[in-house]
Design a protein around this motif. Structure first.
Motif, PDB file in Angstrom:
ATOM      1  N   SER A   1      39.633  30.054  -0.220  1.00  0.00           N
ATOM      2  CA  SER A   1      41.039  29.918   0.171  1.00  0.00           C
ATOM      3  C   SER A   1      41.306  28.482   0.590  1.00  0.00           C
ATOM      4  CB  SER A   1      41.376  30.879   1.304  1.00  0.00           C
ATOM      5  OG  SER A   1      40.570  30.642   2.441  1.00  0.00           O
TER       6      SER A   1
ATOM      7  N   GLU B   1      49.774  33.382  -0.895  1.00  0.00           N
ATOM      8  CA  GLU B   1      49.632  34.198   0.318  1.00  0.00           C
ATOM      9  C   GLU B   1      50.245  35.587   0.147  1.00  0.00           C
ATOM     10  OE1 GLU B   1      51.217  30.128   1.831  1.00  0.00           O
ATOM     11  OE2 GLU B   1      51.148  31.240  -0.062  1.00  0.00           O
ATOM     12  N   GLN B   2      51.436  35.632  -0.463  1.00  0.00           N
ATOM     13  CA  GLN B   2      52.126  36.911  -0.641  1.00  0.00           C
ATOM     14  C   GLN B   2      51.294  37.860  -1.503  1.00  0.00           C
ATOM     15  OE1 GLN B   2      54.472  37.034   1.645  1.00  0.00           O
ATOM     16  NE2 GLN B   2      56.345  37.136   0.427  1.00  0.00           N
TER      17      GLN B   2
ATOM     18  N   ILE C   1      48.066  37.828  -1.845  1.00  0.00           N
ATOM     19  CA  ILE C   1      46.893  38.266  -1.076  1.00  0.00           C
ATOM     20  C   ILE C   1      47.269  39.406  -0.131  1.00  0.00           C
ATOM     21  CG2 ILE C   1      45.198  37.575   0.667  1.00  0.00           C
ATOM     22  CD1 ILE C   1      44.537  36.525  -2.096  1.00  0.00           C
ATOM     23  N   VAL C   2      48.435  39.311   0.506  1.00  0.00           N
ATOM     24  CA  VAL C   2      48.895  40.407   1.378  1.00  0.00           C
ATOM     25  C   VAL C   2      48.965  41.714   0.592  1.00  0.00           C
ATOM     26  CG1 VAL C   2      50.888  41.311   2.657  1.00  0.00           C
ATOM     27  CG2 VAL C   2      50.155  38.942   3.004  1.00  0.00           C
TER      28      VAL C   2
ATOM     29  N   ASN D   1      45.336  42.844  -0.633  1.00  0.00           N
ATOM     30  CA  ASN D   1      44.549  43.377   0.487  1.00  0.00           C
ATOM     31  C   ASN D   1      44.965  44.810   0.808  1.00  0.00           C
ATOM     32  OD1 ASN D   1      42.917  41.161   0.939  1.00  0.00           O
ATOM     33  ND2 ASN D   1      44.106  40.354   2.648  1.00  0.00           N
TER      34      ASN D   1
ATOM     35  N   VAL E   1      44.392  35.496   4.325  1.00  0.00           N
ATOM     36  CA  VAL E   1      45.768  35.389   3.818  1.00  0.00           C
ATOM     37  C   VAL E   1      46.134  33.909   3.727  1.00  0.00           C
ATOM     38  CG1 VAL E   1      48.180  36.001   4.165  1.00  0.00           C
ATOM     39  CG2 VAL E   1      46.374  37.639   4.752  1.00  0.00           C
TER      40      VAL E   1
END
Length: 456
Positions: A224, A253-254, A256-257, A260, A269
């Motif tokens: 990351s 990031e979005q 990854i959210v 996850n 994140v």
């Protein structure tokens, strides 16, 4: 158009009970995976041979009945929607692996063979087929849409991996293009003409493709980064240095959210790169060392690498399920997915400018991509019934393509055109559209083959 009863009867005489007007079957064949509205055919045919495909096309051509080819229905730009009704030809039952020539590293398959089915069949040969668009698409559909995917940075897309085709023209005539030879200077390159034509010129009934030896070692890696620019610039440098990455995927990031939550992962994140390395033990170790140095120079977290097959499969399964992870972020919504591809040196710039556009949107958006070849996607999770959301997504898409073309890129790196991107064809190709229509009219004078797609 309304399909006449006598046409249904003539098709049934060829196919028996393998022609359906069942409402549930019709609905299943009315759309792909994208955000565009359903457009159902009048009937669905399930041929099991090239001879049957030829007979069906001949009947439809004589009657002026539209024909829409169907593989697995995983397309994203309305490629399989039956805009003018007619007949959907579902090729999923033509799913035989016809030949594997291990010594020559090629195979010939029917169009309904899926990539997972093929690689399962090849498991004991030490060979594999690398083109991986994520979905378990059919080889015929992948050829028709010139599919690409996560392995393209090393192995290329379908255009680079199709050697020969059997194609049924709208008239019912059966032709063969190309050969098993790795190169040819004999005549027009008809194979490349049909690869990417999305069923608008003819229907692919056989595909001869390249195979590759399974690597001695396969390792995955994750890191990351503080910013999107750091991650994307690293990829650009890796490609310019000639590091032979097999896969490199960017997730913001979005994304990854969403990943996850959906795939039960615990990734940091932050802008993230997924890597995969193929080769000998020494080669893979060297690639990991080079990428680790680049990661450190761009402030990334320590590259977590592994050769464990379960860890690797879990990582790439999560990446392939990203579309469904986005859908899970907003029940009853659709993903308005975009597709843009630019020269690798322009990738960081276009992602930066696009993310500035996204700061004001009211819906969930992810940025994800096969960044090793300059290809990336937006996943805008919208309610198609809310007109303002759809309009905003269209506006963002338009600006993305304007920037893409200004930077020397293309409006579609792998989704194809379908009818969702037809307006961009004139932006990108300008004076060439007339030539494309000349080819279309020559091969399909009655315009029955997937009408309303590709050409504006």
């Amino acid at each position: 158009m309304k399909l006449a009863e006598n046409i249904k009867e003539r098709l049934a005489a060829i196919l028996g009970d393998r022609i359906s007007v069942n409402p549930s079957i019709i609905e299943q064949h009315s759309r792909g995976e994208g955000h565009l509205p359903s457009a159902p055919p009048e009937a669905v045919c399930f041929p099991v041979s090239t001879k049957e495909v030829s007979a069906v096309l001949k009947i439809c051509n004589e009657a002026g009945v539209p024909v829409v080819p169907w593989g697995a229905g995983t397309s994203l730009e309305g490629n399989v929607n039956a805009l003018r009704g007619g007949v959907c030809i579902d090729l999923s039952r033509m799913n035989a692996v016809l030949a594997v020539n291990a010594e020559d590293l090629d195979a010939t398959v029917e169009p309904g063979v899926t990539r997972k089915q093929l690689n399962s069949y090849l498991r004991d040969t030490g060979l594999f087929f690398p083109v991986d668009p994520g979905a378990d698409a059919t080889i015929g559909g992948m050829a028709a849409t010139r599919a690409s995917g996560t392995n393209a940075v090393r192995y290329g897309n379908m255009k680079a991996n199709v050697l020969a085709l059997e194609v049924v023209l709208p008239s019912g005539e059966i032709i063969r293009t190309g050969s098993r030879a790795r190169k040819s200077a004999a005549g027009y390159d008809l194979t490349s003409l049909f690869v990417g034509s999305e069923g608008t010129l003819g229907l692919i009934t056989e595909v001869t493709i390249k195979l590759y030896g399974l690597p001695e070692v396969i390792a995955s890696g994750v890191s990351s980064f503080p910013t999107v620019e750091d991650a994307v610039t690293l990829v650009t440098e890796a490609v310019q240095l000639g590091i032979p990455l097999a896969r490199v995927e960017f997730l913001d990031e979005q994304t990854i959210v969403a990943v996850n939550r959906f795939s039960k992962l615990e990734l940091n994140v932050a802008p993230t790169l997924f890597f995969e390395f193929h080769g000998s033990t020494a080669s893979v170790d060297d690639q990991i060392a080079q990428i680790s140095e680049l990661v450190a120079s761009h402030g990334g977290s320590k590259l977590e690498s592994s050769t464990d097959i379960e860890e690797r499969n879990k990582l790439w399964h999560a990446r392939h399920e990203a579309h469904y992870a986005l859908l899970a972020m907003r029940p009853n919504a659709r993903v308005y997915g975009t597709d843009s591809c630019v020269p690798i040196s322009k990738l960081s710039e276009i992602i930066r400018l696009t993310r500035e556009d996204l700061e004001r949107v009211p819906f969930f958006v992810s940025v994800i991509g096969h960044v090793g070849d300059g290809n990336f996607h937006l996943g805008m999770v919208i309610d198609p019934e809310v007109h303002s959301e759809f309009e905003l997504a269209e506006e963002i898409h338009d600006r993305l393509i304007e920037r893409t073309l200004a930077l020397g890129g293309t409006c579609s790196g792998e989704h194809g055109i379908g009818y969702g991107k037809t307006r961009y064809m004139e932006w990108e190709h300008k004076n060439a559209i007339g030539t494309m229509w000349t080819l279309k009219r020559a091969l399909d004078p009655n315009n029955i083959m997937n009408p309303g797609k590709v050409l504006p």
